[in-house]
Every structure is written in structure tokens, then in C-alpha cells.
Design an enzyme around this catalytic site. Structure first.
Site, short mmCIF file in Angstrom:
data_model
loop_
_atom_site.label_atom_id
_atom_site.label_comp_id
_atom_site.label_asym_id
_atom_site.label_seq_id
_atom_site.Cartn_x
_atom_site.Cartn_y
_atom_site.Cartn_z
CD GLU A 89 -5.70 40.57 2.18
OE1 GLU A 89 -5.01 40.17 3.18
OE2 GLU A 89 -6.98 39.76 1.57
CB CYS A 110 -13.87 41.60 -2.52
SG CYS A 110 -14.15 41.10 -0.74
CB CYS A 117 -12.27 42.16 11.81
SG CYS A 117 -13.83 42.17 12.22
CB CYS A 121 -15.41 35.04 13.03
SG CYS A 121 -16.64 36.44 13.25
N GLY A 164 -12.62 43.37 7.59
CA GLY A 164 -13.41 44.31 8.63
C GLY A 164 -14.83 43.96 8.78
CD GLU A 165 -19.77 43.56 10.61
OE1 GLU A 165 -19.50 42.18 10.29
OE2 GLU A 165 -20.80 44.41 10.09
CB SER A 196 -20.94 40.60 3.74
OG SER A 196 -20.77 39.57 4.59
CB SER A 219 -21.06 36.24 8.08
OG SER A 219 -20.61 36.80 6.87
CG LEU A 220 -26.78 32.26 9.44
CD1 LEU A 220 -27.38 33.51 10.08
CD2 LEU A 220 -28.24 31.53 8.82
CG HIS A 221 -20.47 31.49 8.98
ND1 HIS A 221 -20.78 31.65 7.62
CD2 HIS A 221 -19.65 32.81 9.28
CE1 HIS A 221 -19.99 32.69 7.00
NE2 HIS A 221 -19.55 33.47 7.82
CG ASN A 295 -9.49 29.73 1.30
OD1 ASN A 295 -8.91 28.77 0.89
ND2 ASN A 295 -8.91 30.77 1.19
CB CYS A 338 -10.97 39.32 2.87
SG CYS A 338 -10.97 39.86 1.12
N1 SAH Z 1 -17.29 41.08 8.48
C1 SAH Z 1 -18.07 40.97 7.52
C2 SAH Z 1 -17.38 41.10 5.92
C3 SAH Z 1 -16.12 40.67 5.89
S1 SAH Z 1 -16.06 38.80 6.08
C4 SAH Z 1 -18.71 39.65 7.57
O1 SAH Z 1 -18.21 38.61 8.59
O2 SAH Z 1 -19.63 39.33 7.05
C5 SAH Z 1 -16.42 38.23 4.54
C6 SAH Z 1 -16.83 36.77 4.34
O3 SAH Z 1 -15.75 35.88 4.49
C7 SAH Z 1 -17.50 36.38 5.44
O4 SAH Z 1 -18.87 35.61 5.07
C8 SAH Z 1 -16.52 35.49 6.37
O5 SAH Z 1 -17.34 34.79 7.14
C9 SAH Z 1 -16.01 34.74 5.24
N2 SAH Z 1 -14.62 34.20 5.44
C10 SAH Z 1 -13.81 34.63 6.61
N3 SAH Z 1 -12.83 33.72 6.90
C11 SAH Z 1 -12.91 32.77 5.73
C12 SAH Z 1 -12.23 31.58 5.42
N4 SAH Z 1 -11.29 31.21 5.92
N5 SAH Z 1 -13.03 30.77 4.30
C13 SAH Z 1 -14.07 31.12 3.80
N6 SAH Z 1 -14.93 32.44 4.18
C14 SAH Z 1 -14.22 33.11 5.13
FE1 SF4 Z 2 -14.51 40.21 11.34
FE2 SF4 Z 2 -16.03 39.30 9.41
FE3 SF4 Z 2 -13.88 38.15 9.88
FE4 SF4 Z 2 -15.69 38.06 11.61
S1 SF4 Z 2 -15.66 37.21 9.42
S2 SF4 Z 2 -13.72 38.29 12.20
S3 SF4 Z 2 -16.77 39.98 11.47
S4 SF4 Z 2 -14.21 40.16 9.09
#
Ligand code: SAH
Ligand code: SF4
Length: 356
Positions: A89, A110, A117, A121, A164-165, A196, A219-221, A295, A338
């Protein structure tokens, strides 16, 4: 290797190897990236014998569009099929003063860096099905070319926040960034590209050590190891202290502001204690915080907090002295997750009985 993975030097070497002059490289690149021509036969200043040779050695296959969600004035999400049948995507986000808090003419793509991936997560659709493969540099660059073509507008900002990462596909990512950045390629400044990452500490250091001024988003979270480990397995290998240390090095080397992305997930990471700690981490690094309401993903149990709780979290972070914004627009939900479109489509393919 495909055509959009080649650097200028690669072309020069290939041409020399088949007895052609080096300057043809410049002509080829001009067609591919300035004139955006993707058929060898249309490259009229190349001798026809060379065009035939190139066509048979280096077939050009633009990404095949499978589906698009969204309309021209909102975020559009494109689903593409790669030559081996895998799907990825890319998302096009139009200029949005509301999103960036200023009169902005940013048009952002994006981009995905892998199929699936491996990082798993717990909240993310991209990881649900595991990791399939890395994208080539050409597949990364092609997303830019194809989305610009389909969207009909120049794109001036890239975020590697798709599937992906990106830092787990480091070599191809950097090759692609080189092509996107080069004057003979797309010519977009590295300051307009953001990588990211979920926190691959050694690769963050590598990225910091290379010369381009690429922006970094983390991506801290979660603001403690306890919370972060619950949802991000990568935190076991690279705990928060190491991650923040690598971020500090990046900031000092590049003299740049980095961004912390923080998805707000109800009852998971939305406490006022997390908000205070998050603010403290950000303040020390002078990092900007992007709060993103979660989301929902089909099949996953998480939800976003109520709006009042989101606002409360934002206020606590700001009272803690950090620079933070909260994404409020519904239109951007589509970009925030994504991996979802691919998952939906793969599921619906799986449920479609075979034609016979
Ligand atoms: N792997 C990398 C880049 C792709 S994810 C990373 O984790 O940073 C891009 C962003 O989308 C990240 O911050 C990820 O945590 C966030 N993301 C993934 N799933 C999501 C969701 N369901 N709602 C909101 N953000 C989300
Ligand atoms: Fe992979 Fe980023 Fe999604 Fe974590 S948030 S599973 S590193 S794409």
C-alpha cells in the site's frame, strides 16, 4: 535488479559493460525521472539498437494498481500488486493546514518498505500476517512515481510509515532514498523525507552516521518499558533507555528535531502517568510529540480513548513542557493504519471461491 533500483553509477557501469558510452546514463535517467517515460521505445534520443537491447535486458514494469480508497480532496490509499503477486500500500495525503497546523502546501506520500512486517506490534495490521519479504529499492522508488502519476500532483514530502519496518530493510531503503534525493533522480531534499521506526537502535545509529539530513520519527507508544514491551516486542531487544540514547545521538549529530509518534490506546497507554513521562522524555530531546488516536483493526481488541481523554492526555503532555499535537481529523484515519487495506483485500480474495 530492476530499472528503478539503479543509480547513475550503476547505469554507467552497465553501459560500459555492453560497449556503450557513459553519457547514455544521463539520457536514460532524464527519461525515467524528469520526463517520466516508462517505455524504452519512447526514449527517442537513444539509438534504436540500444533501445531494443535495453528493452530485452531491463524490462520496465510500473506498479499495477489493484484498488484505490478515498477521493481526490482527501487521503487516498493505493493498493499495488508487485511482479511476484505480493501486495503493498501507498497513501497520498494532500495539503492539509489542519494536520500540520499552518498554511501548508505539503503533499505527502506514505511509502511501504516491506511486504508485511516481522516486528509484530500488537496493535498493527501490517504485522498480523507476518513478514513476507523486503521491497527492492526500485519498488520503493516506484511507489513515488506511480502515486504521483495517479494522483496527478507533485509530491513534495515522503514518510516511510507504510507497511514494514524501514530500518529492517536498511540497504534498500538507503539506496531508494539516494535515488529519490539525487539531482539525476527525483531530486527531493532529504529534509523532506521522514523514516519512522519502531526502535531498531543499531540502525538508528547507522542512519545518524550517514550524511543525508533524513528526518527521524520514533514509534514510541509507551513511556515505560512495562507498557512498551506489552505492545511492542522490539522493546525487549532494544529497551527504552537504549532507544532514547540513540535518539539523543541522532539529534546531536543532525541538529534536527525528531518526532515521537504515540498512538493513544484506551486503558493501555493513556494514563496521566504515561503522559507525564512521555513529556519528560520528549523535553530532554526537544522532540515533537504526535498523538494519534488508535485506528481500530479488525480482529484486534484495542480501541481509542474517548475524545475527552485524548484531550486530557494532550493537556498533561503540554503541561509537562513538551511540544505536542493531537490528530483530530477523521479523514486521516485511513493513513493511520497502513497494512489494513492489504489485509482486507487478501481476506476477501481468500474468501472468494476460485473461478472455474
Ligand atoms: N514500522 C515503522 C513504520 C510503519 S508503521 C514503525 O513502526 O514506525 C507507521 C506508524 O503507524 C507507526 O507509528 C505505527 O505505530 C502506526 N500504526 C500502526 N497501526 C496503527 C493503528 N491501528 N492506528 C494508528 N496508528 C497505527
Ligand atoms: Fe511493523 Fe511498524 Fe507495524 Fe510494528 S508498527 S508491526 S514495526 S509496521
Amino acid at each position: 535488479m530492476e530499472v528503478y533500483s539503479f543509480t547513475k553509477e550503476d547505469w554507467e557501469n552497465r553501459l560500459l559493460a555492453i560497449g556503450e558510452p557513459k553519457f547514455r546514463a544521463g539520457q536514460i535517467l532524464e527519461w525515467l525521472y524528469k520526463k517520466r517515460v516508462s517505455r524504452w521505445e519512447d526514449m527517442t534520443n537513444l539509438p534504436s539498437g540500444l533501445r531494443d537491447k535495453l528493452a530485452s535486458e531491463f524490462p520496465i514494469s510500473p506498479l499495477e494498481q489493484i484498488r484505490v480508497n478515498g477521493s481526490a480532496d482527501t487521503t487516498r490509499k493505493f493498493l499495488f500488486r508487485l511482479t511476484d503477486g505480493q501486495m503493498i500500500e501507498s497513501v497520498l495525503i494532500p495539503a492539509s493546514p489542519a494536520l500540520y497546523g499552518e498554511a501548508s502546501d505539503r503533499r505527502t506520500i506514505c511509502i511501504s518498505s516491506q511486504v508485511g512486517c516481522a516486528y509484530g506490534c500488537k496493535f498493527c495490521a501490517s504485522g498480523l500476517d507476518g513478514w513476507k519479504r523486503n521491497l527492492t529499492a526500485g519498488e520503493i522508488v516506484s511507489q513515488f512515481l506511480r502515486v504521483e502519476e495517479l494522483g496527478g500532483e507533485k509530491i513534495n514530502n515522503i514518510v516511510f510509515m507504510g507497511m514494514g519496518e524501514p530500518l529492517a530493510n536498511y540497504d534498500n531503503l538507503l539506496r531508494a532514498i539516494g535515488i529519490l534525493n539525487a539531482p539525476w533522480g527525483i531530486g527531493l531534499g532529504a529534509r523532506h523525507m521522514t523514516v519512522s521506526t519502531s526502535g531498531l537502535v543499531p540502525r538508528i545509529r547507522d542512519l545518524g552516521a550517514q550524511p543525508l539530513q533524513i528526518r527521524l520519527a520514533i514509534s514510541l507508544h509507551g513511556a515505560t518499558d512495562e507498557v512498551r514491551t506489552k505492545i511492542m516486542p522490539v522493546n525487549k531487544k532494544h529497551p527504552l533507555a537504549d532507544l532514547l540514547d540513540a535518539c539523543g545521538d541522532y539529534v546531536r549529530r543532525k541538529k534536527q528535531k525528531i518526532t515521537f509518534e504515540y498512538i493513544l490506546i484506551r486503558d493501555l497507554n493513556d494514563s496521566s502517568e504515561q503522559a507525564r513521562l512521555l513529556a519528560s522524555h520528549a523535553r530532554k530531546l526537544n522532540a515533537k510529540i504526535n498523538l494519534i488516536p488508535y485506528n481500530t483493526v479488525e480482529g484486534l481488541p484495542w480501541e481509542r480513548p474517548a475524545e475527552a481523554c485524548q484531550e486530557e492526555f494532550l493537556s498533561t503532555v503540554r503541561r509537562g513542557g513538551a511540544d505536542a499535537t493531537l490528530r483530530r481529523e477523521k479523514g486521516h484515519d485511513i493513513a493511520a493504519a497502513c497494512g489494513q487495506l492489504r489485509l482486507q483485500v487478501e481476506k476477501s480474495f481468500a474468501h472468494t471461491p476460485p473461478l472455474n
